[in-house]
Design a protein around this motif. Structure first.
Motif, mmCIF file in Angstrom:
data_model
loop_
_atom_site.group_PDB
_atom_site.id
_atom_site.type_symbol
_atom_site.label_atom_id
_atom_site.label_comp_id
_atom_site.label_asym_id
_atom_site.label_seq_id
_atom_site.Cartn_x
_atom_site.Cartn_y
_atom_site.Cartn_z
ATOM 1 N N ALA A 151 0.835 -1.200 0.000
ATOM 2 C CA ALA A 151 0.000 0.000 0.000
ATOM 3 C C ALA A 151 0.871 1.252 0.000
ATOM 4 O O ALA A 151 0.558 2.233 -0.669
ATOM 5 C CB ALA A 151 -0.942 -0.006 1.204
ATOM 6 N N PHE A 152 1.977 1.220 0.760
ATOM 7 C CA PHE A 152 2.916 2.347 0.800
ATOM 8 C C PHE A 152 3.473 2.594 -0.598
ATOM 9 O O PHE A 152 3.480 3.720 -1.085
ATOM 10 C CB PHE A 152 4.035 2.040 1.796
ATOM 11 C CG PHE A 152 5.132 3.062 1.848
ATOM 12 C CD1 PHE A 152 4.926 4.300 2.441
ATOM 13 C CD2 PHE A 152 6.378 2.783 1.314
ATOM 14 C CE1 PHE A 152 5.949 5.240 2.498
ATOM 15 C CE2 PHE A 152 7.400 3.718 1.366
ATOM 16 C CZ PHE A 152 7.179 4.945 1.953
ATOM 17 N N ALA A 153 3.919 1.541 -1.258
ATOM 18 C CA ALA A 153 4.488 1.668 -2.607
ATOM 19 C C ALA A 153 3.437 2.154 -3.594
ATOM 20 O O ALA A 153 3.706 3.038 -4.414
ATOM 21 C CB ALA A 153 5.065 0.334 -3.058
ATOM 22 N N ASP A 154 2.242 1.604 -3.511
ATOM 23 C CA ASP A 154 1.171 2.019 -4.417
ATOM 24 C C ASP A 154 0.807 3.487 -4.219
ATOM 25 O O ASP A 154 0.621 4.219 -5.180
ATOM 26 C CB ASP A 154 -0.070 1.156 -4.217
ATOM 27 C CG ASP A 154 0.108 -0.266 -4.731
ATOM 28 O OD1 ASP A 154 1.037 -0.503 -5.543
ATOM 29 O OD2 ASP A 154 -0.680 -1.136 -4.309
ATOM 30 N N ALA A 155 0.728 3.909 -2.962
ATOM 31 C CA ALA A 155 0.352 5.301 -2.665
ATOM 32 C C ALA A 155 1.370 6.291 -3.207
ATOM 33 O O ALA A 155 1.016 7.405 -3.597
ATOM 34 C CB ALA A 155 0.188 5.491 -1.157
ATOM 35 N N LEU A 156 2.643 5.890 -3.250
ATOM 36 C CA LEU A 156 3.694 6.787 -3.726
ATOM 37 C C LEU A 156 4.091 6.531 -5.172
ATOM 38 O O LEU A 156 4.958 7.213 -5.707
ATOM 39 C CB LEU A 156 4.933 6.653 -2.828
ATOM 40 C CG LEU A 156 4.750 7.136 -1.398
ATOM 41 C CD1 LEU A 156 5.986 6.834 -0.572
ATOM 42 C CD2 LEU A 156 4.439 8.621 -1.357
#
Length: 79
Positions: A2-7
């Motif tokens: 989710a962190f990677a997707d959000a950024l």
């Protein structure tokens, strides 16, 4: 993820399920709340040459890093 997707991150991030990297980087609690081998909250940015360009570690699992610092380092590596 989710962190990677959000950024919009399109490079590999590490999830250290077995604790091998935490041990190697010295960021593993001996014992934390009755559990052994738990990784401390930590963030590392490692460049393509395997050089650590950013490190953040906390002994307090409730403290979160300023992810903007790590993102700035990553952005500097891709420019």
């Amino acid at each position: 993820m989710a962190f990677a997707d959000a950024l919009g991150i399109d490079f590999p991030l590490l999830s250290d399920w077995e604790g091998e990297v935490a041990r190697a980087y010295g960021v593993q609690y001996e014992t934390w709340k009755g559990h052994t081998g738990v990784a401390k909250r930590s963030v590392f940015v490692v460049d393509a040459g395997r050089i650590v360009r950013y490190a953040w570690v906390s002994d307090d699992a409730l403290v979160e890093p300023d992810f903007n610092d790590a993102v700035a380092v990553v952005e500097g590596l891709v420019d």
